[in-house]
Design a protein around this motif. Sequence first.
Motif, PDB file in Angstrom:
ATOM      1  N   MET A 264     -53.729  20.406  -5.008  1.00 35.87           N
ATOM      2  CA  MET A 264     -53.691  21.379  -6.102  1.00 35.87           C
ATOM      3  C   MET A 264     -54.977  22.200  -6.157  1.00 35.87           C
TER       4      MET A 264
ATOM      5  N   ILE B 158     -47.986  23.529  -6.620  1.00 38.47           N
ATOM      6  CA  ILE B 158     -48.815  23.066  -7.743  1.00 38.47           C
ATOM      7  C   ILE B 158     -47.924  22.541  -8.873  1.00 38.47           C
TER       8      ILE B 158
ATOM      9  N   GLU C 265     -46.446  19.090  -7.880  1.00 41.45           N
ATOM     10  CA  GLU C 265     -47.448  18.034  -7.961  1.00 41.45           C
ATOM     11  C   GLU C 265     -47.803  17.725  -9.410  1.00 41.45           C
ATOM     12  N   THR C 266     -47.787  18.761 -10.268  1.00 36.16           N
ATOM     13  CA  THR C 266     -48.040  18.532 -11.691  1.00 36.16           C
ATOM     14  C   THR C 266     -46.952  17.673 -12.308  1.00 36.16           C
TER      15      THR C 266
END
Length: 422
Positions: free
Chosen positions: A223, A247, A250-251
Motif C-alpha cells: 500500500m 490499495i 488490501e484495506t
Amino acid sequence: MKKSWQLNMESETRRATSEQLLIANNIYENLESIRSRGIAITPVLLVNVVQSYGGHYSQQGIELELRENGQLIYPADGERNRTKAENSISLEMPLPSPYDDLELKYSRDISDLYTQQKELNRFFVMMNWIVGPLLVLLLYLLIRHLTRPLKLLAETTRTIADGDYSNRVLLSARDEFGELAVHFNRMASVVEQRMNDLSDMAEQKQRMVDNLAHELRTPLTSMQGFAEYLTSANIGQEDQIKAGHYIWSETVRLKNLAFTLLDLSVLRHQPLVQTEVETAGLFKTVLQTMQQKSEENGIRLEAQCSIPSVRGDADLLASFLVNVLDNAIHASEPGSLVCLLAYQQNGEAVLEISDSGSGMTEEQSRRAFEPFYRADPARSRVYGNAGLGLSLCRQIAEAHDARVELESVHGQGTKIRLHLTS
C-alpha cells in the motif's frame, strides 16, 4: 535389678524370721518339757539344749547364739566360728516367758545371694556392652529410614525449584510420608502441566505476534509503494485505477483481519448466553450469506436437518458455519458439492460441514486451528484470508463448551463437526 534385689532380701528376711521363730519355739518347748518332769534348768542343761539345735542348723549355714541377761552362754568363746561370713542375716529375739531373760540370736549366711547378684550385675554390664552398640546402630538405621522421605522431598523440591518440573518423589510407603509423597507428586504434576500450558501459550502468542507482523508487513508495504506511485508519478487513469483497486483490496483485507481479531478478543472476555436455535433457520441464514460466493466459485451448497434445534448463540453458530463453509468453498473445485448437516449422535447435537475438495495432510490437520496458519498459503492469499477462520471457530466451540472434530484425507475432502450438548 534393684527391685529384684529388694524382693530377694525381703524373701530371705521372712525366711530367717520364720526359722528363728521355729527354733525359739522348739527350745522353749524342750525347756518346758524338762521343767515339767521336775528337772531344774541349769546353765549346763540350757547350753546342751541349744547346742543340739546349733549343731543341726550349722550344717545349713545357720549360727545360733544364746545370751542370758546380755551374757553369752552359747557358744563358748573358744567354740565361736572365727570365719564368720561377711554377708549374713542376723536377727535377735527373746524366748517366750518365763525364759524372757534369754535372747536367741539367729545368723544365716546369704553369700550365695550376693554372689548371684554380682553375677547378674556382670551379665547386665556385658549385655549393655553388646546390646548398646546394636541399639545405637538400629536407632541410626531407624532415623535414616524415617528421614529418607524428607530427604527425597527436599531433593525433589530443589530440582523443581531449579526448573525441572518432571521430577517426582519415588516413595511407595503407605504411611503419612507416602501420603505426603502422593500429594506432592500430584501437585508437581499440576505445576508441570500449568508450566507447559504457559510455555505453549507463550509460544502461541509469540507465533501469533510474528504471524500478525508478517500479515501486516506485506499489505502495508504494498500500500505504501502504490501510494507513493500514485502521488509521485505521471501515470495514466488505468494505472491509477489498478493501484487504487489494490490499495482498496488490501484495506478490506486488513479490516477483515482487525474485525476477526476483535471477535476473538470478545469471545475470550464476554460471557455467552445460550438459547434454543432452530437449525432450519440457522442453515437458511448461512446459505443466504454464502450464496453469492458459492455461485462465483461454481460450488453447490446443500443442507439437511434431522434435529429441530440446537442450544447456543445464533450469531456465533452462524459465524462458525460461515467460516467453515468459506474454507470448504475455497478448497473445492468448481462443480463440487458442499453439505451442511445437523443430526443427533450419542446424545449430542452435531453440526457438520463436509466437502470433497483438496483435503489436508496429517500435519495440516493438526495445525489447522492455529491462528494465522494456512494449509495452502498461496491459495489463501489469493482469497485474502489471514488464516484466522478456524481459530475463530475453535474459540466459538470453547465458548459453547463444545468440541470440534476435524476429519480430512489429502485429495479426498474434509469434514468438520461441532458437537454441542443437547
